[in-house]
Design an enzyme around this catalytic site. Structure first.
Site, short mmCIF file in Angstrom:
data_model
loop_
_atom_site.label_atom_id
_atom_site.label_comp_id
_atom_site.label_asym_id
_atom_site.label_seq_id
_atom_site.Cartn_x
_atom_site.Cartn_y
_atom_site.Cartn_z
N GLU A 273 6.71 -9.13 4.99
CA GLU A 273 5.28 -8.78 4.89
C GLU A 273 4.45 -10.05 4.82
O GLU A 273 4.90 -11.02 4.19
CB GLU A 273 5.04 -7.91 3.66
CG GLU A 273 5.72 -6.55 3.76
CD GLU A 273 5.39 -5.62 2.59
OE1 GLU A 273 4.46 -5.91 1.81
OE2 GLU A 273 6.08 -4.60 2.45
N HIS A 291 1.37 -1.56 3.41
CA HIS A 291 1.67 -1.59 1.97
C HIS A 291 0.46 -1.11 1.14
O HIS A 291 -0.04 -1.85 0.28
CB HIS A 291 2.11 -2.99 1.53
CG HIS A 291 2.94 -2.97 0.27
ND1 HIS A 291 3.93 -3.86 0.00
CD2 HIS A 291 2.89 -2.14 -0.82
CE1 HIS A 291 4.47 -3.61 -1.18
NE2 HIS A 291 3.85 -2.56 -1.71
#
Ligand code: NAD
Length: 319
Positions: A273, A291
């Site tokens: 990420e 997320h």
């Protein structure tokens, strides 16, 4: 929730560094209670390392990684607070070795994440992103978008903790059949309430139309969903991961969906990420969110309140 005015007292010497963006209630409560708060939500790893030795309390969300090297430098640190649930961005072993308390706020995200899973299931079942994309491109995909309903489908919940339980309750409202797997015994009263059927992981994978993951990222859960586990699932089933990247082997997931061995997937968390440029984004029956599981106003405010309360109580010697 405690009454802040009643706790107003002076922790004059305590310095707090808040490294990530949090609800404004958190710095406010800590300042109201006499702490010197540096609210610096864009703190970089190097800045944290450089400044870690100046603070008794370090506060992070999921963006900031607190490494063993940072902890080694944080000579006066007593508390590392995570405004959220997952603690995998904090080196807990190093913290324990330096007698630093690590605290988190499990309550905040429960409902927000469970609602996101429901949103993902509905979006997968009805191809909402594809319909929306088609409309924007001037295409009327009515014929192509014949969906399915959640009612009567089997939802397998892997990890029946705080979020898994909340999801089980929401799923019942859609008349889904709920199957649960956990390494610890699942509360029998909860099982009765939602009609949850306990199962081992293989049975859950074989029986579910949706498999939703709610386990922490540990060595034992890394790539828990891999080529072998996917091979046990129905070809039409979908995987939903809102827990942690790394629990799903993304390469295996990509290959299974591409080859028609799996119906689809919805992911909120990724092995790397930010996950821009992820090959899964090319697939029609995959839905990706950046997320955002706990990214609601309510969840952030609740988590900030819980952390403020815990810090003040620790400083007062209450907990
Ligand atoms: P929790 O601790 O309440 O529940 C986790 C459950 O998983 C526990 O019941 C535990 O016994 C079980 N478990 C552990 N190892 C297992 C295994 N190998 N097999 C089966 N079960 C196992 O945690 P929670 O608050 O429900 O959070 C669940 C996950 O959601 C965590 O990974 C957390 O980091 C993640 N999370 C994600 C977001 C987001 O923004 N997407 C937000 C909050 C939490």
């Amino acid at each position: 929730m405690i009454i802040w005015s009643a706790l107003r007292t002076s922790f004059v010497s305590k310095r707090v560094l808040i490294c990530d963006e949090v609800d404004p209630i958190l710095p406010k409560v800590l300042r109201d209670n006499g702490m010197a708060v540096d609210y610096e939500p864009e703190t970089t790893p190097n800045q944290l390392l450089e400044r870690a030795d100046r603070y008794e309390i370090i506060v992070v969300r999921s963006r900031t990684v607190v490494t063993a090297q940072t902890i080694e430098r944080a000579k006066r640190c007593q508390i590392i607070a995570r405004v959220g649930v997952g603690l995998d961005n904090i080196d807990q072993k190093a913290a324990a070795a330096h007698n630093i308390r690590v605290i988190n706020a499990v309550e905040g995200a429960m409902n927000a994440v469970a609602e996101l899973v429901v949103a993902h299931m509905l979006a997968l079942a009805r191809s909402i992103p594809r319909g929306d994309r088609g409309m924007r491109e001037g295409r009327w995909l009515k014929k192509e978008l014949k969906g399915t309903e959640l009612r009567g489908k089997y939802l397998g919940i892997v990890g029946v903790g705080n979020i898994g339980k909340r999801l089980g309750r929401l799923a019942r409202a859609f008349n889904m059949n709920v199957i649960g797997y956990d390494v610890v015994p699942i509360d029998p009263e909860f099982c009765r309430e939602v009609g949850l059927m306990k199962a081992d992981l293989d049975t859950l994978l074989q029986s579910s139309d949706y498999v939703s993951l709610h386990v922490p990222l540990l060595e034992s859960t890394r790539h828990m969903i891999n080529d072998e586990s996917i091979s046990k699932m129905k070809k039409t089933a979908c995987i939903i991961n809102t827990s942690r990247g790394g629990i799903v082997d993304e390469a295996a997931l990509y290959a299974a969906i591409r080859d028609g061995r799996l119906g689809g997937a919805a992911l909120d968390v990724f092995e790397k990420e930010p996950a821009t440029g992820n090959p899964l984004a090319e697939m029609d029956n995959v839905i990706l969110t950046p997320h955002i599981g706990a990214q609601t106003a309510e969840a952030q405010a609740l988590a900030a309140n819980v952390i403020a309360e815990k810090i003040v109580q620790i400083e007062r010697g209450v907990i």
